[in-house]
Every structure is written in C-alpha cells, then in structure tokens.
Design a protein around this motif. Structure first.
Motif, short mmCIF file in Angstrom:
data_model
loop_
_atom_site.label_atom_id
_atom_site.label_comp_id
_atom_site.label_asym_id
_atom_site.label_seq_id
_atom_site.Cartn_x
_atom_site.Cartn_y
_atom_site.Cartn_z
N LEU A 82 0.93 -1.10 0.00
CA LEU A 82 -0.02 0.01 -0.09
C LEU A 82 0.81 1.24 0.02
CD1 LEU A 82 -2.76 -0.98 2.63
CD2 LEU A 82 -3.01 -0.88 -0.06
N ILE A 83 1.97 1.28 0.80
CA ILE A 83 2.85 2.54 0.54
C ILE A 83 3.52 2.53 -0.73
CG2 ILE A 83 4.90 3.05 1.87
CD1 ILE A 83 4.21 2.05 4.51
N ASN A 84 4.09 1.39 -1.09
CA ASN A 84 4.79 1.43 -2.42
C ASN A 84 3.74 1.89 -3.45
OD1 ASN A 84 6.71 1.14 -4.27
ND2 ASN A 84 6.58 -1.14 -4.33
N THR A 108 2.02 5.99 -7.03
CA THR A 108 0.94 6.94 -7.72
C THR A 108 1.14 8.43 -7.45
OG1 THR A 108 -0.67 5.17 -7.22
CG2 THR A 108 -1.49 7.33 -7.52
N PHE A 109 1.69 8.74 -6.40
CA PHE A 109 1.87 10.44 -6.26
C PHE A 109 2.99 10.83 -7.09
CE2 PHE A 109 4.41 13.76 -4.11
CZ PHE A 109 3.15 14.64 -3.81
N ALA A 140 -4.11 2.86 -10.82
CA ALA A 140 -3.92 1.56 -11.41
C ALA A 140 -2.38 1.52 -11.75
CB ALA A 140 -4.78 1.50 -12.63
N ILE A 141 -1.78 2.35 -12.40
CA ILE A 141 -0.12 2.49 -12.31
C ILE A 141 0.31 2.30 -11.11
CG2 ILE A 141 1.65 3.94 -13.16
CD1 ILE A 141 -0.05 5.34 -15.08
N GLY A 142 0.08 2.87 -9.87
CA GLY A 142 0.54 2.46 -8.74
C GLY A 142 0.29 0.98 -8.18
N ALA A 143 -0.47 0.39 -8.53
CA ALA A 143 -1.00 -0.88 -8.01
C ALA A 143 -0.20 -1.90 -9.40
CB ALA A 143 -2.51 -1.42 -8.43
N ILE A 144 -0.04 -1.48 -10.54
CA ILE A 144 0.63 -2.27 -11.33
C ILE A 144 2.11 -2.49 -11.16
CG2 ILE A 144 1.42 -2.49 -13.83
CD1 ILE A 144 -1.29 -1.03 -14.70
N PHE A 145 2.85 -1.40 -10.86
CA PHE A 145 4.17 -1.36 -10.37
C PHE A 145 4.45 -1.67 -9.06
CE2 PHE A 145 3.96 0.82 -14.43
CZ PHE A 145 4.89 0.24 -15.24
N ALA A 146 3.46 -1.86 -8.15
CA ALA A 146 3.74 -2.32 -6.76
C ALA A 146 3.71 -3.85 -6.65
CB ALA A 146 2.61 -1.65 -5.93
N VAL A 149 11.40 6.18 -23.16
CA VAL A 149 12.35 6.11 -22.40
C VAL A 149 12.40 6.87 -21.22
CG1 VAL A 149 14.85 6.39 -22.12
CG2 VAL A 149 13.99 5.51 -24.55
N ALA A 150 11.72 7.93 -21.15
CA ALA A 150 11.73 8.88 -19.99
C ALA A 150 10.87 8.36 -19.27
CB ALA A 150 11.37 10.25 -20.57
N VAL A 151 9.51 7.90 -19.67
CA VAL A 151 8.44 7.28 -18.82
C VAL A 151 9.06 5.89 -18.15
CG1 VAL A 151 6.13 6.17 -18.79
CG2 VAL A 151 6.75 8.15 -20.27
N SER A 152 9.76 5.27 -19.13
CA SER A 152 10.19 3.93 -18.34
C SER A 152 11.10 4.34 -17.28
CB SER A 152 10.99 3.21 -19.45
OG SER A 152 10.04 2.90 -20.50
N SER A 153 12.05 5.28 -17.20
CA SER A 153 13.29 5.62 -16.29
C SER A 153 12.34 6.17 -15.15
CB SER A 153 13.95 6.73 -16.86
OG SER A 153 14.64 6.22 -18.13
N VAL A 154 11.58 7.04 -15.32
CA VAL A 154 10.59 7.58 -14.15
C VAL A 154 10.11 6.18 -13.35
CG1 VAL A 154 8.71 8.83 -13.45
CG2 VAL A 154 10.18 9.92 -15.12
N LEU A 155 9.43 5.21 -14.02
CA LEU A 155 9.05 4.26 -13.36
C LEU A 155 9.86 3.46 -12.80
CD1 LEU A 155 6.26 3.11 -15.98
CD2 LEU A 155 5.66 4.18 -14.04
N LEU A 156 10.89 3.30 -13.11
CA LEU A 156 12.06 2.55 -12.60
C LEU A 156 12.47 3.24 -11.28
CD1 LEU A 156 14.38 1.11 -15.49
CD2 LEU A 156 13.39 -0.28 -13.47
N GLY A 157 12.88 4.57 -11.58
CA GLY A 157 12.93 5.38 -10.28
C GLY A 157 12.17 5.28 -9.06
N LEU A 158 10.76 5.26 -9.44
CA LEU A 158 9.74 5.28 -8.46
C LEU A 158 9.75 3.74 -8.00
CD1 LEU A 158 6.92 7.34 -10.30
CD2 LEU A 158 8.29 7.96 -8.18
#
Length: 546
Positions: free
Chosen positions: A122-124, A129-130, A152-158, A343-352
């Motif tokens: 839930l924290i992740n 998401t934020f 949903a993006i938060g749940a997907i990558f959690a 590439v930028a979106v993927s990098s942001v998601l990896l960083g998060l």
C-alpha cells in the motif's frame, strides 16, 4: 450448388491452414520450453544467470527471429491474454507455493510478512501513484489519464516478482530471509491484484472520506473472505479423502480430487469477486497440513513432484512468453516517433520502483525488529538490502494488469496507453535482466557461505554432498515442520513490551497446536494424532517425509 461446395471447400482449407499454424506454433513453443530447461541446467552454477533470465533471453531472441521472418508483422507465437495468465497459468504456481510452504517459518514470521506484503505494498502503491501524477503532468504524458489510471499504475508497479532471488537463496541456510522474501512475494501479488480490482470497481471521480472508508473496508473484506474460502476448500478436501478413503480403490482419484478442489477454490474466488491468489495459496497450506497426510504414500510422492513440476514449467512458460511479447510491434509502432518519451517514462517508473521499495522496507524492518527479543530473529541490515533488492524486479503480474488496464483484448489505439504498455514491458525486461543478473553476486557478497564439501560418487567423479533440488524441494521436507520445536520451550512471563510481542507468537503457536491436536485432526486427519485403523493411509509410515 457448385458455388456452395467450392465455398465450403475453401472454408475447410482455411480452417485446416489455421489449425496447422497453431500446431506448428505449439511445437515450437514446447521445443523452446525444453531448451530453457536444458540451458538452465547447464548454467546452474553460473555466477550471473538464473533460469528466469535464461527463459526471458530465449524468448526475446525467438521474438527477434519471428519478427524478421514475418517482416515486422508479429513477434510471438501466442497472443498474450490476462485471462489466460490469471485463470490457467497463475493458479498452479500459487497453489504449489502454499502447498510447499514451511508452515512454521511462515507463521512465526506472519506479522512481518503481512507488514511487508500488505502494508508495504500500500505504501509502495501510494508513492508510485503520487510520483507519476506529479511527474507525468510535467512531462505532458498524462493528459488523457484519469485518477483511476494513476492509481492503477501504482498497483501495477507495486506488484513484485521475487523468483530470481528465491532461486538463489537457500531456505536451509537463511530460513528467516527466505520465508520473508517468499511470503512477501505471495502476499504482495494478492494485495496488488486486490488493490487493482478495488480501484477499477470504484467511481473515483468523486472522492470523499466515505469512499476512502468503503475502499479500505472492501479491501480488508476481500482479504479475509478470500483466506477463509481457501481454508474451507482445503478442509473439505481433507474431510472427504479421510472419510471416504478413496485411495483404497484408486490413488489416481485422490490425486485428481486434490488438484480439482484446489482449482475449484480459485475459480469460486474469481466468480465471487474475491482474491483467487490468496484463496488458492491458503488452500495449498491447509491441504499440505491435512489432506496430504490422508492420501496413500504413492499419492504423497506423486502430488509432491507433480505440483512442483507443473509450477516450474508454467513459470518458465511465463518468462519465455514475456520475452517474446516484449517485441510486440503493434505497441512499439505507436511510440516509434517519440522514443525519448517512452524511455523517459520507463526511467521515471524504474526510479519510483526503487524509491517506493526503499521507503517501506527499511522503516518497516526497523519496526519489526523492535518486537523481536532474540538477535537471531531480527532482520539485519544486509538482509534488509536483500529484501529491498528482491522486490525490485517486475514480472508477469505487472504485465497482465497493464494489459487489463490499457488495452482491449490485447489491442490499443491510444498513444498514451501504448506508451504505458511499452514502458511496462521495458521495466519488466530491465528489472528482470539487469537486477536479476546482479542478484547472485549481491547475495553472495552480502551473505558469504562456504561451499559444500565434495565427495566421490559411484563413478569416481566429484560431486556436491548436497542432495539435488528435486529431493529437497523448498519448504516441503519439514511439512511438515518440526512440531515439537515450539511445544518444548519453557513458558516465561514477559517483563518488557518487546518480550510480550516476542512471546505472543510462541503462545499463539502453542495454543494452535493444542487446538489442532484435540479438535481439528480427529475430524480432518493429518499426521500423527488421529487414531485410525492400520488400513488407513494416515496410519501408514511416512518416515520418508520426516
């Protein structure tokens, strides 16, 4: 008449061609599965590569070959479907995880596992998401995304995939670490899917405190109801097999009944909009505790290896197909004119993913250590790093949830949705390959172990003294756990808050053992405590598993 006949013949020829293509595809896929197993065996001692990376790499290479052969039209043999994944591929894997779990280690660390798997997820999810809300709007990516898409993006990558780490860790050498990584992985998958489904079921355009309370109430209801359904399904199978003693006529029937009732519990959970992952996981735990001891000895051997083998093949299948689907030309065509954005979106998601993981692993480990009395029960800093690392990889659950949210039957016509799909594929590939390649060296650096002694076999060759994996399947040897480990401990009155928390776990286990021996086992069977006739399977020797 002649026209109709020629139309019928052409239709049959088309069907025949389609069937032939399907047969060819399945033959190639099965051959690739065999190649994954053989190559994985040859690379068993490799410092960097594990079976998951091997299957993923073979899948990518196969996708490239198919893409070249089809002149850029397709890269895979089968069409990815989240229904195929959640209904057919995932249940046997999760059931085998529950069936082979070492119950003592799992339940002794149950609160810590739930802390990481549920609260941590839930924290992740909240942090991811934020982060995407703030960053995507500045990048100009999230113009067509709504609040439900961000959640949903938060749940997907959690949703994590700790298979690579579990393939390296040894539950005999690091039982605490193995149980935490394993247990968190299962609870995390269940939490992510439950959270994802809860997000899709609510109207998030109007958000107030009542919606929030209803959301969390529904979330906890799904957790409890799903767990209870799995427990009831496992107890029902144990009672039927113990009462009817099906094995006296056919061992095949009792094995089939175990498989079908486990799968039935998963399907019922999905039918009633519960969490099938939690249901089939706890069904596997209950079946290993009761049902497995009620079947004949030959059925015990069969189920032990059949469930493990099926789970292994399906895990390889999933990684192989994820590798092939990573080159799906339809999704990449939408972002071909804006590669920097993808590439930028993927990098942001990896960083998060990295930040969100660290934001709960280390603080929650600190809180967990406050409740531990013995130093051996605490999570060391090196173990915390491994737990953090184990949850960085993303896999098929993230892929399936992304396809569910951003495609319609696997297809999409929106650029933003295509960017999210390709970014998910990129995160899965990079995290699995890059982080997966570094998993073995990292664990060996943080937890150095001495190699097992060598001995000569009957052919005069040197081999490890450790038995092969097929014999020491994780978590099953102690099925069924040492039952006297907790019973023989002395009862000390706690004199501090930390001692109170530490002793409470052992007290709960002691009460459970008493209740289990006096109430549950006389009704549902199990090992050792049920007075039965000598012809009953529970009365036979099971020293092979002790």
């Amino acid at each position: 008449m002649g026209t109709e006949l020629s139309y019928a013949l052409s239709k049959m020829q088309m069907l025949s061609t389609s069937d032939y293509a399907s047969v060819v595809s399945m033959n190639i896929f099965v051959a690739l599965l065999c190649a994954c197993i053989v190559i994985g065996h040859l690379l068993e001692e490799n410092r960097w590569v594990n079976e998951s990376i091997t299957a993923l790499f073979i899948g990518v290479c196969t996708g490239v070959v198919i893409l070249l052969q089809s002149r850029g039209k397709s890269s895979h043999l089968l069409v990815f479907s989240e229904d195929l994944f959640f209904i057919y591929l995932l249940p046997p894997i999760i059931f085998n995880a529950g069936f082979q779990v070492k119950k003592k280690q799992f339940f002794v660390n149950f609160m810590t596992i739930m802390l990481f798997g549920a609260v941590g997820t839930l924290i992740n999810c909240s942090i991811i998401t934020f982060g995407v809300i703030q960053i995507f709007k500045r990048m100009g990516v999230g113009k067509s995304l709504e609040i439900g898409d961000y959640l949903a993006i938060g749940a997907i990558f959690a949703a994590t995939d700790s298979v690579c780490t579990l393939q390296v860790l040894s539950q005999d050498e690091t039982p605490l670490l193995y149980s935490l990584v394993f247990g968190e992985g299962v609870v995390n998958d269940a939490t992510s899917v439950v959270l994802f489904n809860a997000i899709k079921s609510f109207d998030l355009n109007i958000i107030d405190h009542r919606i929030g309370l209803h959301f969390f109430g529904n979330f906890f209801y799904l957790f409890i109801a799903s767990t209870m359904l799995g427990v009831l399904a496992g107890l029902l199978s144990a009672y039927i097999i113990k009462t009817l003693y099906i094995g006296r006529h056919s061992t095949d029937r009792e094995v089939a009944l175990m498989m079908l009732m486990a799968y039935l519990s998963y399907i019922l959970a999905e039918l009633w909009y519960l969490s099938g992952i939690l249901t089939v996981f706890f069904c596997g735990i209950v079946m290993s505790h009761y049902t497995w001891h009620n079947v004949t000895e030959s059925s015990r051997i069969t189920t032990k290896h059949a469930f493990a083998t099926l789970s292994f093949v399906l895990e390889t299948f999933i990684f192989l197909y994820v590798g092939m689907d990573a080159l799906d030309i339809e999704k990449w065509r939408f972002v071909s004119d804006r590669p920097k954005t993808s590439v930028a979106v993927s990098s942001v998601l990896l960083g998060l993913v990295l930040a969100g993981r660290a934001a709960f692993v280390f603080p929650l480990s600190f809180l967990s250590n406050l409740t531990k009395k013995n130093q051996s029960e605490k999570i060391s800093l090196r173990e915390q790093v491994i737990i953090w690392w184990a949850g960085l990889m993303r896999g098929a659950v993230s892929m399936a949830l992304a396809y569910n949210q951003f495609t319609l039957s696997g297809h999409t016509e929106l650029r933003t949705n295509a960017i999210m799909i390709t970014s998910t594929i990129t995160v899965v590939l990079v995290s699995t390959v890059v982080f997966g390649l570094m998993t073995k060296p990292l664990i060996r650096f943080l937890l150095p172990v001495s190699p097992p002694p060598k001995r000569k076999n009957s052919l005069g060759n040197m081999e490890s003294s450790n038995p092969p994996k097929s014999i020491t399947v994780p978590f099953l040897g102690g099925a069924h756990d040492s039952e006297n480990d907790l019973d023989g401990s002395e009862d000390h009155r706690p004199n501090t808050i930390r001692a109170l928390f530490s002793n409470s776990t052992h007290n709960v286990h002691r009460l459970w053992r008493t209740f289990d021996n006096s109430v549950m086992r006389p009704v549902f069977g199990g090992r050792g405590f049920v007075p039965v006739a000598t012809t009953s399977p529970t009365g036979r020797s099971n020293s092979q598993w002790n």
